[in-house]
Scaffold this motif. Structure first.
Motif, PDB file in Angstrom:
ATOM      1  N   ALA A 145       0.509  -0.963  10.111  1.00  0.00           N
ATOM      2  CA  ALA A 145       1.253  -0.024  10.959  1.00  0.00           C
ATOM      3  C   ALA A 145       2.611  -0.590  11.347  1.00  0.00           C
ATOM      4  CB  ALA A 145       0.433   0.286  12.209  1.00  0.00           C
ATOM      5  N   ILE A 146       2.691  -1.891  11.584  1.00  0.00           N
ATOM      6  CA  ILE A 146       3.937  -2.496  12.068  1.00  0.00           C
ATOM      7  C   ILE A 146       4.900  -2.756  10.909  1.00  0.00           C
ATOM      8  CG2 ILE A 146       4.912  -4.553  13.195  1.00  0.00           C
ATOM      9  CD1 ILE A 146       2.268  -4.686  14.803  1.00  0.00           C
ATOM     10  N   ASN A 147       4.424  -3.437   9.852  1.00  0.00           N
ATOM     11  CA  ASN A 147       5.314  -3.769   8.734  1.00  0.00           C
ATOM     12  C   ASN A 147       4.485  -3.967   7.471  1.00  0.00           C
ATOM     13  OD1 ASN A 147       7.200  -4.827   6.936  1.00  0.00           O
ATOM     14  ND2 ASN A 147       8.318  -5.902   8.554  1.00  0.00           N
ATOM     15  N   PRO A 148       4.345  -2.934   6.662  1.00  0.00           N
ATOM     16  CA  PRO A 148       3.533  -3.056   5.443  1.00  0.00           C
ATOM     17  C   PRO A 148       4.054  -4.119   4.477  1.00  0.00           C
ATOM     18  CG  PRO A 148       3.973  -0.753   5.943  1.00  0.00           C
ATOM     19  CD  PRO A 148       4.828  -1.556   6.868  1.00  0.00           C
ATOM     20  N   THR A 149       5.354  -4.361   4.462  1.00  0.00           N
ATOM     21  CA  THR A 149       5.908  -5.368   3.540  1.00  0.00           C
ATOM     22  C   THR A 149       5.417  -6.761   3.895  1.00  0.00           C
ATOM     23  OG1 THR A 149       7.884  -3.998   3.309  1.00  0.00           O
ATOM     24  CG2 THR A 149       8.028  -6.295   2.564  1.00  0.00           C
ATOM     25  N   VAL A 150       5.497  -7.077   5.188  1.00  0.00           N
ATOM     26  CA  VAL A 150       5.016  -8.381   5.638  1.00  0.00           C
ATOM     27  C   VAL A 150       3.505  -8.489   5.428  1.00  0.00           C
ATOM     28  CG1 VAL A 150       4.769  -9.923   7.631  1.00  0.00           C
ATOM     29  CG2 VAL A 150       6.887  -8.628   7.299  1.00  0.00           C
ATOM     30  N   VAL A 196      -1.358 -10.757   2.823  1.00  0.00           N
ATOM     31  CA  VAL A 196      -2.631 -10.483   2.149  1.00  0.00           C
ATOM     32  C   VAL A 196      -2.606 -10.950   0.699  1.00  0.00           C
ATOM     33  CG1 VAL A 196      -4.235  -8.664   1.459  1.00  0.00           C
ATOM     34  CG2 VAL A 196      -3.129  -8.562   3.684  1.00  0.00           C
ATOM     35  N   LEU A 197      -1.444 -10.821   0.036  1.00  0.00           N
ATOM     36  CA  LEU A 197      -1.340 -11.193  -1.374  1.00  0.00           C
ATOM     37  C   LEU A 197      -0.658 -12.542  -1.562  1.00  0.00           C
ATOM     38  CD1 LEU A 197      -0.316  -7.726  -2.870  1.00  0.00           C
ATOM     39  CD2 LEU A 197      -2.571  -8.806  -2.880  1.00  0.00           C
ATOM     40  N   ALA A 198      -0.683 -13.363  -0.516  1.00  0.00           N
ATOM     41  CA  ALA A 198      -0.065 -14.684  -0.620  1.00  0.00           C
ATOM     42  C   ALA A 198      -0.741 -15.496  -1.718  1.00  0.00           C
ATOM     43  CB  ALA A 198      -0.164 -15.414   0.718  1.00  0.00           C
ATOM     44  N   GLU A 199       0.024 -16.402  -2.313  1.00  0.00           N
ATOM     45  CA  GLU A 199      -0.528 -17.229  -3.395  1.00  0.00           C
ATOM     46  C   GLU A 199      -1.645 -18.118  -2.853  1.00  0.00           C
ATOM     47  OE1 GLU A 199       0.959 -20.499  -6.709  1.00  0.00           O
ATOM     48  OE2 GLU A 199       2.415 -19.458  -5.422  1.00  0.00           O
ATOM     49  N   PHE A 220      -3.970  -0.653  -1.457  1.00  0.00           N
ATOM     50  CA  PHE A 220      -2.909   0.151  -0.827  1.00  0.00           C
ATOM     51  C   PHE A 220      -1.554  -0.547  -0.959  1.00  0.00           C
ATOM     52  CE2 PHE A 220      -0.305   0.833   2.981  1.00  0.00           C
ATOM     53  CZ  PHE A 220      -0.014   2.176   2.810  1.00  0.00           C
ATOM     54  N   ILE A 221      -1.540  -1.883  -0.820  1.00  0.00           N
ATOM     55  CA  ILE A 221      -0.272  -2.618  -0.922  1.00  0.00           C
ATOM     56  C   ILE A 221       0.270  -2.553  -2.347  1.00  0.00           C
ATOM     57  CG2 ILE A 221       0.732  -4.943  -0.804  1.00  0.00           C
ATOM     58  CD1 ILE A 221      -1.214  -5.449   1.548  1.00  0.00           C
ATOM     59  N   TYR A 222      -0.630  -2.602  -3.328  1.00  0.00           N
ATOM     60  CA  TYR A 222      -0.189  -2.484  -4.720  1.00  0.00           C
ATOM     61  C   TYR A 222       0.287  -1.068  -5.040  1.00  0.00           C
ATOM     62  CZ  TYR A 222      -1.854  -7.085  -6.336  1.00  0.00           C
ATOM     63  OH  TYR A 222      -2.022  -8.422  -6.549  1.00  0.00           O
ATOM     64  N   LYS A 223      -0.407  -0.058  -4.503  1.00  0.00           N
ATOM     65  CA  LYS A 223      -0.094   1.342  -4.840  1.00  0.00           C
ATOM     66  C   LYS A 223       0.122   2.141  -3.553  1.00  0.00           C
ATOM     67  CE  LYS A 223      -2.961   0.992  -9.001  1.00  0.00           C
ATOM     68  NZ  LYS A 223      -4.100   1.540  -9.781  1.00  0.00           N
ATOM     69  N   PRO A 224       1.236   1.884  -2.845  1.00  0.00           N
ATOM     70  CA  PRO A 224       1.431   2.522  -1.525  1.00  0.00           C
ATOM     71  C   PRO A 224       1.728   4.018  -1.588  1.00  0.00           C
ATOM     72  CG  PRO A 224       3.360   1.232  -2.157  1.00  0.00           C
ATOM     73  CD  PRO A 224       2.331   0.981  -3.205  1.00  0.00           C
ATOM     74  N   HIS A 225       2.137   4.534  -2.750  1.00  0.00           N
ATOM     75  CA  HIS A 225       2.524   5.942  -2.828  1.00  0.00           C
ATOM     76  C   HIS A 225       1.403   6.840  -3.341  1.00  0.00           C
ATOM     77  CE1 HIS A 225       6.526   4.519  -1.959  1.00  0.00           C
ATOM     78  NE2 HIS A 225       6.521   3.752  -3.051  1.00  0.00           N
ATOM     79  N   SER A 226       0.252   6.280  -3.640  1.00  0.00           N
ATOM     80  CA  SER A 226      -0.857   7.078  -4.160  1.00  0.00           C
ATOM     81  C   SER A 226      -1.619   7.720  -3.002  1.00  0.00           C
ATOM     82  CB  SER A 226      -1.790   6.175  -4.977  1.00  0.00           C
ATOM     83  OG  SER A 226      -2.998   6.832  -5.254  1.00  0.00           O
ATOM     84  N   ASP A 227      -1.796   9.033  -3.072  1.00  0.00           N
ATOM     85  CA  ASP A 227      -2.537   9.743  -2.015  1.00  0.00           C
ATOM     86  C   ASP A 227      -3.987   9.279  -1.964  1.00  0.00           C
ATOM     87  OD1 ASP A 227      -0.273  11.138  -1.383  1.00  0.00           O
ATOM     88  OD2 ASP A 227      -0.763  12.834  -2.706  1.00  0.00           O
ATOM     89  N   THR A 228      -4.568   9.004  -3.134  1.00  0.00           N
ATOM     90  CA  THR A 228      -5.959   8.533  -3.173  1.00  0.00           C
ATOM     91  C   THR A 228      -6.098   7.199  -2.449  1.00  0.00           C
ATOM     92  OG1 THR A 228      -6.177   9.564  -5.354  1.00  0.00           O
ATOM     93  CG2 THR A 228      -7.903   8.018  -4.692  1.00  0.00           C
ATOM     94  N   THR A 229      -5.126   6.325  -2.678  1.00  0.00           N
ATOM     95  CA  THR A 229      -5.159   5.004  -2.052  1.00  0.00           C
ATOM     96  C   THR A 229      -4.988   5.121  -0.544  1.00  0.00           C
ATOM     97  OG1 THR A 229      -4.198   4.083  -4.050  1.00  0.00           O
ATOM     98  CG2 THR A 229      -4.132   2.709  -2.086  1.00  0.00           C
ATOM     99  N   LYS A 230      -4.054   5.977  -0.096  1.00  0.00           N
ATOM    100  CA  LYS A 230      -3.848   6.179   1.347  1.00  0.00           C
ATOM    101  C   LYS A 230      -5.116   6.687   2.012  1.00  0.00           C
ATOM    102  CE  LYS A 230       1.132   7.115   1.329  1.00  0.00           C
ATOM    103  NZ  LYS A 230       2.171   8.121   1.643  1.00  0.00           N
ATOM    104  N   ALA A 231      -5.740   7.681   1.399  1.00  0.00           N
ATOM    105  CA  ALA A 231      -6.961   8.239   1.988  1.00  0.00           C
ATOM    106  C   ALA A 231      -8.079   7.191   2.005  1.00  0.00           C
ATOM    107  CB  ALA A 231      -7.396   9.473   1.192  1.00  0.00           C
TER     108      ALA A 231
END
Length: 701
Positions: free
Chosen positions: A538-543, A548-551, A497-508
């Motif tokens: 819910a609070i901040n998807p960017t953070v 989650v994707l930290a090195e 979801f973080i990689y593809k936040p605009h995909s409806d399939t990913t959201k569902a």
């Protein structure tokens, strides 16, 4: 029994007590050479060997003790060893015979009597034993002295305080300087057994005694040599020169024909190397230890396995011992599976850039074997080799891809598991093989391999075009999957979801997985992680994406190495059961005493930094209060000490009222609720349990 070989087989027939008693009574007449009596006793001993109860014959058998024939005495004493404890009330019948035999002219009879008495640890026998044992320890015959030395250990096991008060431990210590090597070895064995007890005296050696023991090695038997070498662990060198001098005298034992002697000598050398600073001598010792260890591998499979388990510990601490001998550990076709697996681990440990090509070729051969467990270990070892030896990584990856092309289920699964770790070890280098892995997704049916593949899909979802389709297929059976796979699916769905936040399939997909996780799953770890991800998104998807994707830190082979302090401790048990289990004996043997390096001015600084302290268990107090029947004693008020209560009177006064407040809180709690005083003990976190958000996740994001 008497060395007649198969002629004694006729005695091994079940007999009746009445028949044996009648035969013993008949043998008392017209039996000048004691032939009849000897025959009956042989039948009785044979029945004892077969497990038949012969204790009713106690009074009849002990009457034969007056017979002057040594063979008969041996059988009667064997009978007493078997049934002496059961017939403790009748032992007074044999005490006089014991005392007579302890003063017999024949040293074999004296030794036999004192040994038999030590096997019957009843008060009446121990009382009679002490004086006789004292005399036998000073006997003119070495056979009697060496038997008496072992008897002291048995007396100590039966009554430690009597043995200490009687001065027997000091007499054993004096026997260490005996002129006979067998007596010295038995004295060492007895003192070692006493010193290994948690309530025993502490047995230590000084340089003079250690040198005297080393002198006795040349005349000792194999068992005596092992006991004497093992006792050198109780000598703590104060100077580097002392350790080096003793090591030079022990090196000779590496040429011994007995494998136990060789392993014990290696144990002592490894121990003494912690107290040396002469690098040339240490390198020389390492070179000398290699050939004897390799020679052990030409023994039977059981001895091979013991040697391999010990070698695995030794090369972790002293890699130079076998650094050029990796070919010795290549598996043979007729090796048992437990030997093959042990060799496989050692091959990996000894692998380095110079021999990586040979090791990899050998591992590829093993990957086509018949035994599934062995093949799995071989495939995993190829991946571990890629992580350990960077120049060999390309060849290892190609070997893994070739194995994946075989489409053998368990081979593919092991390859996927190790490739996940290779991606972590070399980020951005081998991601081009991901499509090949995705093509074999249907072959993965085990939790570990499936979780590894899901991690790969989630971690590199931005490079996989159909990652959402693959995840949708994998989550179809989410509720039926094991927890390990569910956790991987949850994290991978959030990454997708973080990689593809605009995909409806990913959201569902992420909404569906989070809803299952927080509402339909019973596992608390899984549910808590679901709530955490839900709130973060819910609070901040960017953070959330940054977290989650930290090195991730690169994987290294450091985790494969045993802790240095624990390794030093385990090497003190080389050649024992602890070296096979790779555990200290006190963890699986009740009452065993731990061993550890002892600090001294000669100890290496690195060894001193990782010293493992060993605490001897204190003996329980002499008087132990056990609550008995009757009315309960009146309870004391908090803070009121009983008379003579040492713990209370020695305790320091409470500081700043903290202890007093805690005590008051404890006693204010009602008896019906033992947890009533713990309401605020956790800082009010009870009110912060995870709760679903009021709004739908899709509306928030």
């Amino acid at each position: 029994m008497s060395g007649q070989g198969g002629q004694d087989a006729k005695f091994f027939q079940r007999g009746k007590i009445q028949e044996f008693r009648a035969e013993l009574e008949a043998a008392e007449t017209k039996d000048k050479k004691f032939t009849k009596r000897k025959t009956v006793l042989k039948k009785i001993v044979a029945n004892i060997t077969m497990g038949n109860d012969m204790s009713p014959l106690f009074t009849d058998v002990v009457q034969c003790l007056g017979t002057p024939l040594l063979e008969i005495k041996k059988m009667v004493y064997l009978f007493l060893v078997c049934y002496g404890r059961q017939k403790a009330d009748q032992l007074h019948l044999v005490i006089e015979s014991f005392l007579q035999d302890c003063n017999d002219r024949n040293p074999l009879v004296r030794a036999l009597a004192i040994r038999t008495m030590s096997y019957i640890p009843t008060p009446v026998v121990i009382e009679a034993l002490t004086d006789q044992l004292r005399h036998c320890l000073r006997d003119r015959d070495p056979y009697v002295r060496k038997t008496a030395a072992i008897c002291v250990a048995k007396l100590y096991a039966a009554d430690p305080r009597k043995a200490e008060k009687g001065g027997f431990v000091e007499m054993l210590r004096d026997l260490l300087l005996d002129s006979n090597a067998t007596v010295v070895a038995n004295a060492v064995a007895a003192l070692s057994e006493i010193g290994d007890r948690q309530d025993g005296v502490i047995f230590k050696l000084n340089l003079t005694v250690a040198n005297k023991l080393l002198t006795a090695l040349g005349e000792s038997s194999e068992w005596g040599t092992i006991y004497i070498l093992d006792s050198l662990l109780r000598y703590v060198p104060e100077k580097h020169e002392d350790a080096e001098m003793i090591a030079e005298r022990v090196i000779v034992q590496l040429n011994h024909a007995n494998s136990a002697v060789v392993l014990t000598a290696i144990k002592i050398l490894l121990y003494l190397m912690n107290y040396m600073d002469n690098r040339k001598l240490m390198e020389y010792i390492c070179r000398k230890m290699g050939p004897p260890l390799v020679t052990l591998l030409s023994s039977g499979p059981e001895v091979q396995y013991v040697a391999l388990r010990n070698i695995l510990l030794i090369i972790q601490r002293r890699p130079a011992v076998l650094k050029n001998d990796v070919k010795v550990f290549f598996c043979k076709y007729n090796d048992p599976i437990y030997v093959k697996l042990a060799k496989l681990e050692i091959m990996y440990r000894l692998a380095r850039e110079e021999n990586a090509r040979e090791v990899l070729a050998e591992l590829q051969e093993y990957a086509s074997e018949v035994d599934i467990d062995f093949v799995r270990k071989a495939v995993r070892s190829i991946g571990r080799l890629a992580i350990k030896v960077q120049p060999a990584a390309d060849a290892c990856i190609q070997a893994l891809l070739d194995l994946i092309d075989t489409k053998v289920s368990y081979v593919v699964q092991e390859a996927v598991i190790v490739i996940k770790d290779v991606f972590r070890r070399y980020p951005g280098k081998y991601e081009g093989i991901i499509p090949t892995l995705c093509q074999h997704l249907d072959l993965l049916d085990e939790p570990e391999s499936k979780a590894a593949m899901i991690w790969i899909i989630g971690q590199f979802a931005n490079r996989i075009d159909n990652a959402d389709e693959l995840m949708d297929d994998l989550t179809y059976t989410f509720l039926e999957e094991p927890t390990e796979v569910q956790l991987a699916l949850l994290t991978a769905a959030v990454k997708l979801f973080i990689y593809k936040p605009h995909s409806d399939t990913t959201k569902a997909l992420v909404h569906k997985v989070l809803k299952w996780t927080t509402e339909e799953v019973d596992n608390p770890d899984l549910r808590d992680r679901g709530f955490m991800y839900w709130r973060m998104l819910a609070i901040n998807p960017t953070v959330a994406g940054e977290i989650v994707l930290a090195e991730k830190p690169a994987i290294t082979t450091d985790a494969d190495r045993m802790d240095r302090g624990a390794l030093d401790q385990l090497l003190l048990h080389t050649g024992t059961l602890g070296s096979i289990y790779h555990k200290n004996p006190e963890t699986f043997i009740r009452g065993a005493t731990g061993k550890a390096l002892t600090d001294s001015p000669a100890l290496n600084p690195l060894s001193r930094q990782v010293l493992v302290p060993i605490a001897r268990t204190n003996l329980p107090p002499t008087t132990i209060n056990v609550p008995g029947p009757g009315p309960p004693e009146p309870s004391r008020a908090p803070g009121q000490a009983a008379t003579g209560d040492l713990l209370q009177t020695d305790a320091p006064p409470p500081q700043n009222g903290a202890s007093a407040d805690l005590t008051g809180a404890f006693f204010r709690a009602p008896a019906s609720d033992p947890y009533a005083a713990l309401d605020a003990a956790f800082g009010g976190y009870m009110a912060d349990e995870p709760r679903p958000q009021n709004k739908d996740l899709l509306d928030m994001i």
